[in-house]
Enzyme design. Structure first.
Site, PDB file in Angstrom:
ATOM      1  N   HIS A  73      10.355  29.149 -21.607  1.00 31.28           N
ATOM      2  CA  HIS A  73       9.906  28.231 -20.560  1.00 31.28           C
ATOM      3  C   HIS A  73      11.070  27.542 -19.874  1.00 31.28           C
ATOM      4  O   HIS A  73      11.092  27.403 -18.647  1.00 31.28           O
ATOM      5  CB  HIS A  73       8.962  27.192 -21.168  1.00 31.28           C
ATOM      6  CG  HIS A  73       8.407  26.219 -20.173  1.00 31.28           C
ATOM      7  ND1 HIS A  73       8.968  24.979 -19.956  1.00 31.28           N
ATOM      8  CD2 HIS A  73       7.361  26.306 -19.322  1.00 31.28           C
ATOM      9  CE1 HIS A  73       8.269  24.344 -19.026  1.00 31.28           C
ATOM     10  NE2 HIS A  73       7.295  25.128 -18.628  1.00 31.28           N
TER      11      HIS A  73
ATOM     12  N   ASN B 244      14.296  34.556 -19.880  1.00 26.86           N
ATOM     13  CA  ASN B 244      14.830  35.611 -20.745  1.00 26.86           C
ATOM     14  C   ASN B 244      16.331  35.736 -20.460  1.00 26.86           C
ATOM     15  O   ASN B 244      16.735  36.311 -19.456  1.00 26.86           O
ATOM     16  CB  ASN B 244      14.113  36.928 -20.461  1.00 26.86           C
ATOM     17  CG  ASN B 244      14.587  38.060 -21.366  1.00 26.86           C
ATOM     18  OD1 ASN B 244      15.587  37.933 -22.067  1.00 26.86           O
ATOM     19  ND2 ASN B 244      13.889  39.184 -21.325  1.00 26.86           N
TER      20      ASN B 244
ATOM     21  N   HIS C 113      13.153  37.003 -30.114  1.00 32.20           N
ATOM     22  CA  HIS C 113      13.698  37.213 -28.768  1.00 32.20           C
ATOM     23  C   HIS C 113      12.684  36.840 -27.702  1.00 32.20           C
ATOM     24  O   HIS C 113      11.551  37.341 -27.683  1.00 32.20           O
ATOM     25  CB  HIS C 113      14.120  38.672 -28.609  1.00 32.20           C
ATOM     26  CG  HIS C 113      14.453  39.057 -27.194  1.00 32.20           C
ATOM     27  ND1 HIS C 113      15.369  38.383 -26.430  1.00 32.20           N
ATOM     28  CD2 HIS C 113      13.967  40.049 -26.409  1.00 32.20           C
ATOM     29  CE1 HIS C 113      15.446  38.934 -25.238  1.00 32.20           C
ATOM     30  NE2 HIS C 113      14.598  39.954 -25.202  1.00 32.20           N
TER      31      HIS C 113
ATOM     32  N   HIS D  95      12.428  29.363 -40.531  1.00 32.69           N
ATOM     33  CA  HIS D  95      12.466  29.303 -39.073  1.00 32.69           C
ATOM     34  C   HIS D  95      12.567  30.730 -38.518  1.00 32.69           C
ATOM     35  O   HIS D  95      13.204  31.599 -39.122  1.00 32.69           O
ATOM     36  CB  HIS D  95      13.650  28.463 -38.587  1.00 32.69           C
ATOM     37  CG  HIS D  95      13.702  27.098 -39.211  1.00 32.69           C
ATOM     38  ND1 HIS D  95      12.876  26.067 -38.830  1.00 32.69           N
ATOM     39  CD2 HIS D  95      14.484  26.607 -40.209  1.00 32.69           C
ATOM     40  CE1 HIS D  95      13.134  25.003 -39.560  1.00 32.69           C
ATOM     41  NE2 HIS D  95      14.107  25.302 -40.410  1.00 32.69           N
TER      42      HIS D  95
END
Length: 644
Positions: A434, A438, A405, A401
């Protein structure tokens, strides 16, 4: 890379600086750093085959050989004592000096309340009503939002919902308290750990560093013990979360049998930019409210309930280079307004830092087969000047996985391309960007929570967390799952994970058309507002207008199972004209123009054309069964990247 300016609607947009193909040029000195780690553990590596030889020889001995060995030992008592002393001493030294294992017991990501959400229409109208931005800056922010990869449910602080905004010190403290205390309360509740048991506290927040510090604020709130070792990290950017974990790890090596709490967040209230410098407007469009609290332990008993074990932390700092140092820089513009400026060289600098980081990390995590192929290729190029194609290590063999960032859509796109990752590997990053935007240093933890919520984290899986930050820094953390990890209570994804539609590069670009048409629809039905103290008032007015026939927002269902495409509204006016978003057989369809939205029930191709008015200006978007093309002004590709 050179860039040609494109002028559209008075806004100057530059071609984004792409991430360099860093895997095509690897400096030998960086590889040595990783192999140095192997050399330092050479004794351990050599002892393994030696022990294997001893075991094989012992298995071939018969009873007579054992009897003869016993007789020899009886007459060599001194030798026996010396050998025993050496074994005991060596074992003691090894046990006392070996690194303590660091376990991640649990973590908690803060989920902002829904009333803090800032939809694109409201964001733009709110920005206009403040009166701080000229038309060019407003148009620039609109275009950034359309291409950012952010959805309609990201959140901004309470102070930014007022008109005019109220970026006071009190409001900034309130934001910090809501995020930090919200995450810590849930963490303590889920782990049943008492605050008094915490021995180490590390807090990182780049842009808000009051006195007393945020770590002192936590100590005061939870009445932590007087001898707690607390640290407050500031100004270290979006990669500070990994730095905080590394600091906690080092402290746990020194102080045994204790817990460490790491809190990673960012404060937006006093760091919103109210000027018109383009490079300083980008953070307004990307950064959103978020934070995480992580509980680490070096107690051996915690291994049974811990989620992960920390394997490696690799940190890279490029601050010695002036361009890297200034590529993310807090400063004042010509009008004296403070903000964070992003350089056009940001992507190139990030690529250089990432190259350094992964060439150090690679020998620690890549399987031996990949290392041998990579090393042989490197020797052939460096020593024999052979014209061979550079070998690109397959990091998918080392990690199950990836938590990249969520700094922006272009960052994710370029890492997916250069590391040759599959869409599923960057799905967590895209969905985090989404849904939450951020969130700075905490974004990698929202991504980890997404993977857990999807039920993909199995025992033995390895996770690579990689983050970039000002300075310029690139930091990596590698974790190993100790169990089949299930999401914790009150996970930030628990109420939406089942309805999450995968956001791919194709759908992100299609959403740009959706967002563009929605914004035009809003402009066509522009309204005035006399009483606008809160952004929620704008929501009420918008709802009232929709009831009067100016447009109704709904969600389209598509596919045989009728799966909802959440978070993306269709604007349908009185004449059933608008833009919609459908989800058909795991593929997205976008339609704009006269017919509104229609999704085929059997996975039929969704064909989209932008409005004729836009097409005449050089914009075009065609999409059939997930294959997308995006052209702007003669085919020049435009993305976010460093923001322009």
């Amino acid at each position: 890379m050179s860039s040609e300016p494109i002028v559209n609607g008075g806004v100057q947009i530059h071609q984004r600086r792409r991430l360099p193909d860093f895997l095509q040029s690897v400096n030998l000195k960086y590889v040595k750093l990783g192999y140095h780690y192997l050399i330092t553990h050479l004794l351990t590596l050599c002892s393994v085959p030696l022990m294997a030889v001893v075991v094989i020889q012992a298995s071939q001995m018969n009873p007579d050989d054992i009897h003869q060995l016993w007789l020899q030992l009886q007459y060599n008592l001194v030798s026996v004592i010396i050998c025993s002393a050496v074994i005991v001493f060596g074992s003691t030294v090894y046990i006392m000096t070996r690194p303590r294992s660091v376990y991640l017991v649990d973590y908690s990501c803060y989920k902002p309340p829904s009333h803090l959400q800032a939809r694109f229409e409201e964001f733009m109208e709110h920005s206009k009503l403040t009166g701080d931005f000229d038309d060019s800056s407003l148009e620039f922010q609109r275009k950034i939002l359309e291409r950012s990869g952010l959805g309609e449910e990201t959140c901004v602080p309470e102070a930014m919902h007022y008109i005019p905004p109220r970026p006071s010190m009190a409001a900034a403290r309130e934001e910090a308290e809501q995020v930090i205390f919200g995450a810590l309360d849930n963490l303590f509740a889920n782990t049943n750990v008492k605050p008094k048991d915490i021995g180490i506290l590390v807090v990182n927040c780049s842009l808000f560093n009051p006195t007393p510090s945020l770590s002192a604020m936590i100590v005061n709130k939870y009445k932590l013990r007087g001898n707690i070792r607390s640290f407050n990290l500031g100004g270290m950017g979006c990669s500070a979360g990994v730095i905080a974990v590394d600091l906690a790890k080092e402290m746990l090596q020194v102080h045994g049998n204790t817990y460490a709490v790491v809190v990673s967040t960012e404060n937006i209230t006093q760091n919103w930019y109210f000027g018109n410098k383009k490079s300083m407007l980008i953070p307004n469009c990307l950064f959103r409210v978020g934070g995480v609290a992580v509980l680490l332990s070096n107690k051996s008993l915690d291994r049974r309930r811990a989620k992960y074990k920390l394997l490696h932390v690799v940190r890279t700092h490029r601050g010695a280079d002036d361009r890297a140092f200034r590529c993310v820089y807090q400063e004042q513009d010509d009008a004296g307004k403070t903000g964070v400026s992003l350089s056009k060289d940001l992507m190139a600098i990030a690529g250089g830092a990432l190259k350094t980081n992964i060439t150090t990390l690679g020998p620690l995590v890549l399987p031996l087969s990949e290392q041998l192929l990579f090393f042989a290729n490197l020797v052939a190029k460096k020593l024999f000047n052979a014209k061979v194609k550079p070998y690109i290590p397959d990091f998918k063999l080392a990690f199950d996985h990836f938590c990249i960032h969520a700094g922006g859509r272009a960052v994710i796109d370029e890492l997916e391309k250069n590391l040759q990752l599959l869409p599923v590997h960057v799905e967590a990053s895209r969905m985090t960007l989404h849904r939450f935007g951020n969130t700075s240093s905490s974004s990698i933890w929202y991504e980890l929570a997404y993977t857990e919520a999807k039920g993909r984290m199995q025992k033995g899986n390895r996770v690579w967390q990689i983050a970039f930050g000002s300075g310029f820094k690139c930091n990596s953390a590698v974790w190993e799952a100790l169990q089949n990890v299930k999401p914790s209570l009150h996970s930030p994804w628990e109420d939406c994970i089942d309805s999450c539609t995968v956001i791919t590069m194709v759908s992100c670009r299609a959403l740009e058309v959706n967002g563009k048409a929605k914004y035009k629809h809003m402009e066509a039905n522009k309204r005035t507002c006399k009483r606008t103290p809160l952004l929620s008032d704008l929501k009420a007015i918008d709802l009232d207008k929709k009831r009067k026939g100016h447009g109704a927002g709904h969600r389209e269902l598509g596919g045989e199972a009728g799966v909802a495409a959440p978070g993306v509204d269709s604007e349908v006016g009185a004449e059933a004209k608008g833009v919609g978003f459908g989800h058909v057989d795991q593929r997205h369809g976008v339609a704009s123009g006269c017919d509104g939205v229609h999704s085929g029930a059997k996975g039929t191709a969704a064909v989209t054309a932008a409005a004729e008015e836009e097409s005449l200006r050089g914009w075009g978007c065609g999409w059939v069964l997930g294959s997308a093309g995006w052209e702007m002004g003669g085919g020049l590709q435009v993305g976010l990247g460093s923001g322009f």
